[in-house]
Motif scaffolding. Sequence first.
Motif, short mmCIF file in Angstrom:
data_model
loop_
_atom_site.label_atom_id
_atom_site.label_comp_id
_atom_site.label_asym_id
_atom_site.label_seq_id
_atom_site.Cartn_x
_atom_site.Cartn_y
_atom_site.Cartn_z
N UNK A 102 -30.66 -63.12 -17.82
CA UNK A 102 -30.44 -63.86 -19.07
C UNK A 102 -31.34 -65.08 -19.01
N UNK A 103 -31.83 -65.46 -20.20
CA UNK A 103 -32.79 -66.57 -20.24
C UNK A 103 -32.24 -67.66 -21.16
N UNK A 104 -32.39 -68.91 -20.74
CA UNK A 104 -31.94 -70.04 -21.57
C UNK A 104 -33.12 -70.97 -21.82
N UNK A 105 -33.37 -71.24 -23.09
CA UNK A 105 -34.39 -72.23 -23.44
C UNK A 105 -33.72 -73.59 -23.53
N UNK A 106 -34.13 -74.49 -22.64
CA UNK A 106 -33.63 -75.88 -22.66
C UNK A 106 -34.87 -76.76 -22.57
N UNK A 107 -35.83 -76.43 -23.45
CA UNK A 107 -37.18 -77.01 -23.28
C UNK A 107 -37.44 -78.23 -24.16
N UNK A 108 -36.40 -78.84 -24.70
CA UNK A 108 -36.52 -80.18 -25.26
C UNK A 108 -37.30 -80.27 -26.56
N UNK A 109 -37.91 -81.43 -26.74
CA UNK A 109 -38.61 -81.71 -27.99
C UNK A 109 -40.02 -82.21 -27.71
N UNK A 110 -40.87 -82.11 -28.71
CA UNK A 110 -42.24 -82.64 -28.61
C UNK A 110 -42.29 -83.94 -29.39
N UNK A 111 -43.08 -84.91 -28.89
CA UNK A 111 -43.22 -86.15 -29.65
C UNK A 111 -44.15 -85.90 -30.83
#
Length: 381
Positions: A102-111
């Motif tokens: 299973x894969x989780x995207x917790x890759x935040x935000x870009x400025x």
Amino acid sequence: MTHPILIIGTGLAGYQLAREFRKIEATSPLMLITADEGRFYSKPLLSTALTSGKTSETLTTATAESMATQLNATILTRCNVTRIDPAQKTVWIGEKSYPYSKLVLACGADVIKAPLEGEGVSDVLSINHLYHYAMFQDLIKNKKHITILGAGLIGCEFANDLSNAGYEVHVIAPAKSPLELLIPESIGKLLQKALADHGVHWHLGCVASHVNKVENGYRLTLSNGEYLETEFVLSAIGLVPHIALAKTAMIKTQRGVIVNRYLETSAQDIYALGDCAEVEGHVLPYITPLLNSARALAKTLAGEHTAAEYPAMPVVVKTPIHPLVICPPPKDTVGTWKIEAVENDVRALFHDNTNQLRGFVLTNNAVKDRMNLTKLLPPLF
Ligand SMILES: Cc1cc2nc3c(=O)[nH]c(=O)nc-3n(C[C@H](O)[C@H](O)[C@H](O)COP(=O)(O)OP(=O)(O)OC[C@H]3O[C@@H](n4cnc5c(N)ncnc54)[C@H](O)[C@@H]3O)c2cc1C
């Protein structure tokens, strides 16, 4: 061999999810991959760190190695995931692939980059990670005059923190008042005045268009025809969810990576939470939503399909010169603000057309009403 649950990102969303998961499941394989050093720190402390005398080193509460031990997980640091293949259930770091169950995207935000011209543009810094903060502290050493672009939450918090630390601070923003997208103008003006009384200079209703280098720093050209010389430019004009990685897997995105209340994306066995996610239509780049999401998703990953709950979640604005708690009404809610002020303590309540309380803003001593008012707000879902 069972492939690991794989989390992309070691910000608060990724690490909090891993912690919650380990409370339920002690041994199944878990891997985290991060583009940065994987240090554990509390990001909200970045905009109060000058006042509290913290550095990027002392803000770090655990290294990636010690997090790996605590979480019984493999953590790959300084690895940028470039592609996801949902059919093969693999992620790619350049030419190397890693399988997942299973894969989780917790890759935040870009400025968001300010649309600026001039040879000084590449020196303009935004702060959204610990390593940005380390650069910032180094760059502002021996400087006195700092200009912030943007009068949102992060811009105002840094204005307060930098002026506490003795810097001459200028803020440039197109808004009529600080926090324009979140609170009524009259309350924004009170914050503006409190920070102005503390030494912050405001240039509202205009934007910077050019950053040119001069002998002792930079010369900013403003859209109102004025010029401002400064020693350092900090951009705080906003963040957008990081969706580029999800797009490599054709996962549905809108403002953020679209997920339902189970944090499920449009691709099987792929989930998202934190700043990158748009949960049931809500993009809420704050701590409480990601904590709620992490608790629910940890259970789902451990086999108990669990929906996240989003009650109303107020945010404390870290401008101690003018204490402020905000709970903006959900996007597109139609209604009216009623603002009551007793001396400097303001209580603004937002009711919708059915007279249901949907949001509030509290300042100074009125912040004590926060819990009681929060109980009166309906959940988002
Ligand atoms: C200065 C500041 C002050 C704040 N103050 C508050 C506050 O007072 N209250 C509040 O509620 N919220 C606050 N916030 C917001 C809050 O901190 C964020 O909502 C939260 O930290 C987001 O965590 P995250 O894990 O989703 O994202 P991030 O912390 O951005 O983590 C993203 C992770 O993904 C990794 N990553 C991204 N792309 C890739 C890739 N392709 N491959 C590998 N890794 C990748 C990154 O390296 C990083 O590890 C503040 C934010 C800032 C910037």
